[in-house]
Design an enzyme around this catalytic site. Structure first.
Site, mmCIF file in Angstrom:
data_model
loop_
_atom_site.group_PDB
_atom_site.id
_atom_site.type_symbol
_atom_site.label_atom_id
_atom_site.label_comp_id
_atom_site.label_asym_id
_atom_site.label_seq_id
_atom_site.Cartn_x
_atom_site.Cartn_y
_atom_site.Cartn_z
ATOM 1 N N GLY A 1 7.885 -113.224 17.619
ATOM 2 C CA GLY A 1 6.683 -113.374 16.818
ATOM 3 C C GLY A 1 6.387 -112.136 16.001
ATOM 4 O O GLY A 1 5.960 -112.229 14.835
ATOM 5 N N SER B 1 8.540 -114.211 28.991
ATOM 6 C CA SER B 1 8.216 -114.600 27.612
ATOM 7 C C SER B 1 8.453 -113.480 26.600
ATOM 8 O O SER B 1 8.077 -113.626 25.436
ATOM 9 C CB SER B 1 6.740 -115.040 27.530
ATOM 10 N N ALA C 1 10.978 -112.322 24.850
ATOM 11 C CA ALA C 1 11.689 -112.664 23.616
ATOM 12 C C ALA C 1 10.801 -113.446 22.660
ATOM 13 O O ALA C 1 10.908 -113.302 21.443
ATOM 14 C CB ALA C 1 12.960 -113.460 23.926
ATOM 15 N N ASP C 2 9.918 -114.275 23.211
ATOM 16 C CA ASP C 2 9.011 -115.045 22.363
ATOM 17 C C ASP C 2 8.046 -114.118 21.622
ATOM 18 O O ASP C 2 7.846 -114.247 20.405
ATOM 19 C CB ASP C 2 8.204 -116.033 23.207
ATOM 20 N N TYR C 3 7.434 -113.215 22.356
ATOM 21 C CA TYR C 3 6.474 -112.309 21.725
ATOM 22 C C TYR C 3 7.157 -111.378 20.724
ATOM 23 O O TYR C 3 6.640 -111.129 19.632
ATOM 24 C CB TYR C 3 5.741 -111.495 22.796
#
Length: 392
Positions: A170, A163, A165-167
């Site tokens: 954000g 995850s 890239a998601d964090y």
């Protein structure tokens, strides 16, 4: 960020994590979910006794939760009433989805000229791949990070967290929102922020772009090693634990040579360029020294010698480490549904206005009545009708 109202209509982690950061610093973040099932993040990861995942309980922290079906005309109309009272919208649908529902940025800015919208998608709002789906794993691959992850003679592997890239997106999104707010302070106008998941990762990959453009260099997988520095890797101690060692310059290597009882190595290999040319030999010398010493001795000797070195931790060691305890990185909180929970504490620390944890991720639609009746003024009859029709 008190006084800032944010509508989080996104799913999973990327754009919602921007909302988590803003909420940690006092923004009123209203999480908008589908009436049936809610955000898929509720079922992503380890499911707790309350039916929501531990990821949800941690990452939907400090947010109000409401349900609203934006795909229905009545739902879009209610959403526009919320937008009129909102500063920021966070979304991560495929490009064109909000426009299809009649709530794209251009339509919403007619209602609220100061509106700021963060738009995170797999590939951004433009380009030949704009309509393609993607998750963090795809972003890692497309950005070039997965290519660099793994042993030299092995396949590409997951770069740490699936995850990441998601964090990271954000966090980039939060930077964009703060910059847009600053611009709005001067102009009074809002704007949208366009961010592709892969861009968030690609921007972090140091010199690989200029090195390829200038010299045609394609960096390959190097396992734990680092391209321009030696020794800068992972080594196993006599007692079986692994440590990370970082000698990023000549001074650090000279210190390590002293710690190893081999001060002559600093004269034999005085520069990074020379050490890189002799990578295998130097790594072998360091590995042999590590293998003769216990973890406790390695940590003590390197610390006393001023050489950056740390044990490679699992979450077990993190929970036992006094540094984490002293900094309050592991926050013990009470969730009304499942009791005590340990979550990562909010960061960064500000000396005058630090972030704070107010509550864990709430049940689906927990704040419907407060938001729809008190914020936008639905009557009790209107609220019940909207709920009965599945709009809320």
């Amino acid at each position: 960020m008190a006084g800032l109202r944010v509508l989080d209509i996104a799913t999973f982690v990327a754009a919602p994590f921007c909302g988590t950061v803003l909420a940690d610093f006092g923004a009123e973040v209203i999480k908008v979910e589908q009436p049936k099932g809610g955000d898929s993040l509720r079922q992503f990861g380890t499911i707790s006794e309350c039916g929501d995942s531990l990821v949800w309980l941690s990452e939907a922290r400090n947010k109000k939760t409401v349900t609203l079906d934006l795909r229905q005309a009545e739902g879009a109309a209610l959403f526009k009433k919320l937008v009129a009272k909102t500063d920021v919208i966070l979304e991560n649908f495929r490009p064109g989805t909000l426009e299809k529902w009649g709530v794209g940025f251009e339509a919403l800015r007619q209602i609220n000229p100061g509106l700021i919208m963060l738009r995170i998608s797999a590939y951004g709002q433009t380009g030949p791949k704009r309509d393609e789906p993607g998750f963090a794993r795809i972003a890692h691959a497309f950005a070039g990070l997965s290519w660099l992850s793994g042993e030299a003679d092995g396949p590409p592997v997951v770069p740490g967290s699936t995850s990441m890239a998601d964090y990271v997106s954000g966090m980039w999104g939060a930077i964009g929102v703060l910059a847009a707010l600053r611009a709005r302070d001067k102009s009074g106008r809002g704007q949208f922020i366009d961010l592709g998941l892969y861009e968030s990762v690609f921007r972090l990959l140091d010199e690989i772009a200029p090195a390829y453009a200038k010299y045609g260099t394609v960096r390959e997988r190097m396992g734990a090693d680092t391209v321009n520095v030696v020794p800068h890797s992972h080594y196993c101690t006599q007692t079986g634990e692994w440590v990370a060692l970082a000698c990023t310059n000549d001074k650090m290597f000279a210190r390590l040579a002293e710690v190893m009882g081999r001060p002559e190595l600093a004269k034999e290999f005085p520069t990074s360029a020379i050490r890189v040319q002799n990578r295998d030999h130097i790594n072998s010398l360091v590995a042999q020294w590590m293998a003769k010493h216990s973890l406790a001795d390695v940590i003590t000797l390197t610390r006393e010698g001023g050489v950056p070195c740390a044990q490679i931790y699992s979450i077990r060691e993190i929970f036992e480490d006094p540094q984490y305890k002293a900094r309050g990185n592991l926050l013990r909180v009470e969730d009304p549904r499942i009791g005590e929970l340990v979550v990562p504490a909010p960061i960064p620390r500000l000396s005058e206005t630090p972030p704070e944890f107010r509550h864990t991720g709430r049940p689906l639609g927990a704040d419907n009545e407060d938001v729809f009746m008190n914020l936008i003024g639905l009557s009790a009859d209107e609220f019940r009708a909207a709920r009965a029709s599945g709009v809320i």
